[in-house]
Design a protein around this motif. Structure first.
Motif, PDB file in Angstrom:
ATOM      1  N   ASP A  46      92.325 105.384  10.920  1.00 32.94           N
ATOM      2  CA  ASP A  46      92.616 107.073  10.432  1.00 32.94           C
ATOM      3  C   ASP A  46      91.784 107.222   9.106  1.00 32.94           C
ATOM      4  O   ASP A  46      92.088 107.082   8.041  1.00 32.94           O
ATOM      5  N   ILE A  47      90.267 106.955   9.431  1.00 37.90           N
ATOM      6  CA  ILE A  47      89.476 107.121   8.318  1.00 37.90           C
ATOM      7  C   ILE A  47      88.568 108.374   8.417  1.00 37.90           C
ATOM      8  O   ILE A  47      88.137 108.867   9.356  1.00 37.90           O
ATOM      9  N   ILE A  48      87.822 108.809   7.365  1.00 40.05           N
ATOM     10  CA  ILE A  48      86.961 109.813   7.083  1.00 40.05           C
ATOM     11  C   ILE A  48      86.086 109.882   8.343  1.00 40.05           C
ATOM     12  O   ILE A  48      85.766 110.712   9.143  1.00 40.05           O
ATOM     13  N   ASP A  49      85.210 108.898   8.043  1.00 41.16           N
ATOM     14  CA  ASP A  49      84.069 108.792   9.264  1.00 41.16           C
ATOM     15  C   ASP A  49      84.432 108.758  10.643  1.00 41.16           C
ATOM     16  O   ASP A  49      83.757 109.525  11.624  1.00 41.16           O
ATOM     17  N   VAL A  50      85.719 108.106  10.936  1.00 38.45           N
ATOM     18  CA  VAL A  50      86.165 108.057  12.542  1.00 38.45           C
ATOM     19  C   VAL A  50      86.703 109.592  12.688  1.00 38.45           C
ATOM     20  O   VAL A  50      86.289 109.849  14.056  1.00 38.45           O
ATOM     21  N   ASN A  51      87.334 110.063  11.873  1.00 38.09           N
ATOM     22  CA  ASN A  51      87.770 111.496  11.921  1.00 38.09           C
ATOM     23  C   ASN A  51      86.677 112.515  12.570  1.00 38.09           C
ATOM     24  O   ASN A  51      86.671 113.343  13.211  1.00 38.09           O
ATOM     25  N   LYS A  52      85.673 112.388  11.627  1.00 42.70           N
ATOM     26  CA  LYS A  52      84.288 113.305  11.713  1.00 42.70           C
ATOM     27  C   LYS A  52      83.863 112.908  13.164  1.00 42.70           C
ATOM     28  O   LYS A  52      83.603 114.010  13.916  1.00 42.70           O
ATOM     29  N   LEU A  53      83.842 111.792  13.589  1.00 40.04           N
ATOM     30  CA  LEU A  53      83.394 111.520  14.882  1.00 40.04           C
ATOM     31  C   LEU A  53      84.182 112.183  16.122  1.00 40.04           C
ATOM     32  O   LEU A  53      83.841 112.694  16.953  1.00 40.04           O
ATOM     33  N   ILE A  54      85.502 112.073  15.936  1.00 38.87           N
ATOM     34  CA  ILE A  54      86.220 112.504  16.802  1.00 38.87           C
ATOM     35  C   ILE A  54      86.296 114.070  16.978  1.00 38.87           C
ATOM     36  O   ILE A  54      86.151 114.717  17.812  1.00 38.87           O
ATOM     37  N   ALA A  55      85.970 114.737  15.731  1.00 38.06           N
ATOM     38  CA  ALA A  55      85.747 116.197  15.564  1.00 38.06           C
ATOM     39  C   ALA A  55      84.372 116.563  16.145  1.00 38.06           C
ATOM     40  O   ALA A  55      84.331 117.652  17.105  1.00 38.06           O
ATOM     41  N   LEU A  56      83.445 115.719  16.178  1.00 39.19           N
ATOM     42  CA  LEU A  56      82.188 116.093  17.124  1.00 39.19           C
ATOM     43  C   LEU A  56      82.495 115.905  18.476  1.00 39.19           C
ATOM     44  O   LEU A  56      81.862 116.727  19.076  1.00 39.19           O
TER      45      LEU A  56
END
Ligand SMILES: CC(=O)N[C@H]1[C@@H](OP(=O)(O)OP(=O)(O)OC[C@H]2O[C@@H](n3ccc(=O)[nH]c3=O)[C@H](O)[C@@H]2O)O[C@H](CO)[C@@H](O)[C@@H]1O
Ligand SMILES: C=C(OP(=O)(O)O)C(=O)O
Length: 435
Positions: A46-56
């Motif tokens: 649960d980290i910023i980069d991964v959450n950004k990719l999930i949102a993409l």
């Protein structure tokens, strides 16, 4: 801009469990685009980069369900390719480095892939030629809009071929593999990157129906298939986090157990710390680090010359741990050279360590000589700004070992890759608050 306030000088103790691997997660999440069937992924950090990719992925139309902590299902049965041309995508796609790996699966499955110049750490030039040269070899047409820094590839069909990569790029190899699994015929990739996260990606693709041989080597052979199906995948623990915790234990002379490290996938990492004199014991699959009450002594080479710690593509030492090894060196007994071969601007953060009283000579942008204090002098607390993810954690480790209260700004750089780091550090006795 977020900030950590850290009161250093406290001994830490206890157990810490590494999160799922950031750089594996970025590859694996992109691979869900290769199938219309359901893919379940576990141990997602649960980290910023991964959450950004999930949102993409969500913006691309992928149906996503959270099943529990770190577990999600993904179903890419109705992908909205128009989104790739939107202003929103041109903005959001830039938010992280890992978004570049959306291109390979989109090209492989839909014959079209776009990406704005991806973000990630500002650590020097980070070219993408290897990725696009690979796609072109498979038959794609390449377009680049210089004004918008917008890359595109298109192909009616991809055809397998032999390619010798100009460098063993990690995300480049992942990208080309994800395009080639759905190409017609056989693709052979020589000088492929082969780190454990790429092996994990290839194994996942095989479970989805891909035909890949040579996994773990720098020669991959991929026989294209017509379609891929669903699967379930679990991320390895993050080896860079594990290395960070080893460094943290040594610098604070704390007794720490790092749980479930997947030792067989750590490659050179334990050796690199051992060369700095750090003791660690494998207990089951945990690493136990005793308190280094008498410090730690850097080993010279057999001929007596000064130790050099340098990065190299896997199975060499990952560049992502050199900043941490450098910090650990500042309190060692002896001297060492840190040689960051891959990235050009990753050592500039040593300025902050100089402010704290470390003895470092930055020889050139790639090399630093570190002369350890052997704990005869502690680092002094200061105020600093985190320039990139690993420098950020290195400064955090320095602050935890220092006398007094330090402040680290721009901690989004750290949150990009370390899950809930302040709480996890507090659990082992660190005095750190997010302000
Ligand atoms: C999201 C992600 O997974 N990021 C990782 C990935 O980035 P990324 O995949 O972007 O990095 P690459 O493997 O492409 O290259 C990293 C750097 O090393 C240079 N290079 C690479 C291979 C080589 O044989 N010779 C050479 O000089 C490249 O020019 C580049 O400057 O791999 C890097 C290298 O392990 C890591 O630092 C990054 O954390
Ligand atoms: C350089 C790193 O990440 P990224 O490639 O995402 O910038 C890293 O994880 O150390």
């Amino acid at each position: 801009m977020g900030t950590f306030r850290i009161e250093g000088g406290h001994k830490l103790a206890g157990e810490i469990t590494p999160q799922g691997a950031k750089n594996e997660a970025l590859q694996i999440l992109c691979a869900v685009l290769l199938t219309p069937e359901k893919v379940t992924i576990n141990n997602i950090p649960d980290i910023i980069d991964v959450n950004k990719l999930i949102a993409l992925l969500e913006d691309l139309g992928v149906k996503i369900q959270k099943k529990g902590k770190g577990s999600y299902t993904f179903k890419a049965d109705d992908v909205n390719l128009e989104y790739l041309q939107s202003a929103q995508f041109k903005q959001d796609g830039r938010g992280l480095r890992g978004s570049i790996m959306l291109v390979g699966p989109l090209l492989g499955r839909f014959g079209t892939g776009y990406i704005p110049k991806p973000g990630g750490d500002k650590i020097g030039r980070r070219r993408l030629d290897t990725h696009f040269e690979g796609f072109i070899k498979l038959g794609a047409k390449f377009r680049y809009n210089k004004e918008e820094y917008f890359y595109g590839v298109e192909a009616d069909k991809l055809v397998g071929t032999y390619m010798l990569l100009d460098e063993a790029s990690v995300t480049g190899t992942a990208n080309i593999v994800m395009a080639a699994v759905l190409a017609e015929g056989t693709t052979t990739i020589y000088n492929a990157a082969c780190e454990p996260y790429l092996q994990q990606l290839c194994k996942m693709l095989v479970r989805m129906g891909a035909k890949i041989s040579g996994i773990g080597s720098n020669l991959l052979t991929i026989e294209g298939v017509e379609r891929l199906g669903g699967t379930e995948h679990t991320m390895l623990p993050d080896m860079i986090e594990i290395g960070s915790w080893v460094g943290l234990a040594a610098m604070t002379r704390s007794e720490l157990t790092i749980k479930n490290v997947s030792w067989d996938n750590l490659g050179q990492i334990p050796n690199a710390f051992k060369k700095l004199g750090i003791q660690m014991h494998l207990k089951g699959d945990d690493i136990y680090i005793p308190p280094h009450t008498d410090g730690y002594e850097i080993q010279n080479y057999i001929d007596g010359s000064i130790l050099t710690i340098a990065d190299a593509p896997w199975p060499g030492l990952t560049p992502d741990l050199l900043s941490i090894l450098l910090v650990v060196g500042t309190q060692a007994r002896g001297e060492l050279i840190i040689h960051q071969k891959m990235f050009e601007s990753r050592l500039f953060f040593v300025d902050k360590l100089l402010d704290m009283g470390a003895k470092i000579i930055l020889c050139d942008p790639h090399r630093a000589t570190v002369i350890g204090h052997d704990f005869k002098s502690t680092l002094k607390a200061t105020t600093m700004t985190s320039p990139d993810i690993r420098a950020g954690v290195s400064l955090l480790i320095a602050a935890l070992s220092a006398k007094g209260t330090s402040t680290i700004h721009n901690i989004e750089q750290i949150d990009r890759g370390y899950e809930n780091i302040d709480e996890r550090l507090r659990n082992i006795g660190a005095n750190i608050v997010r302000v």
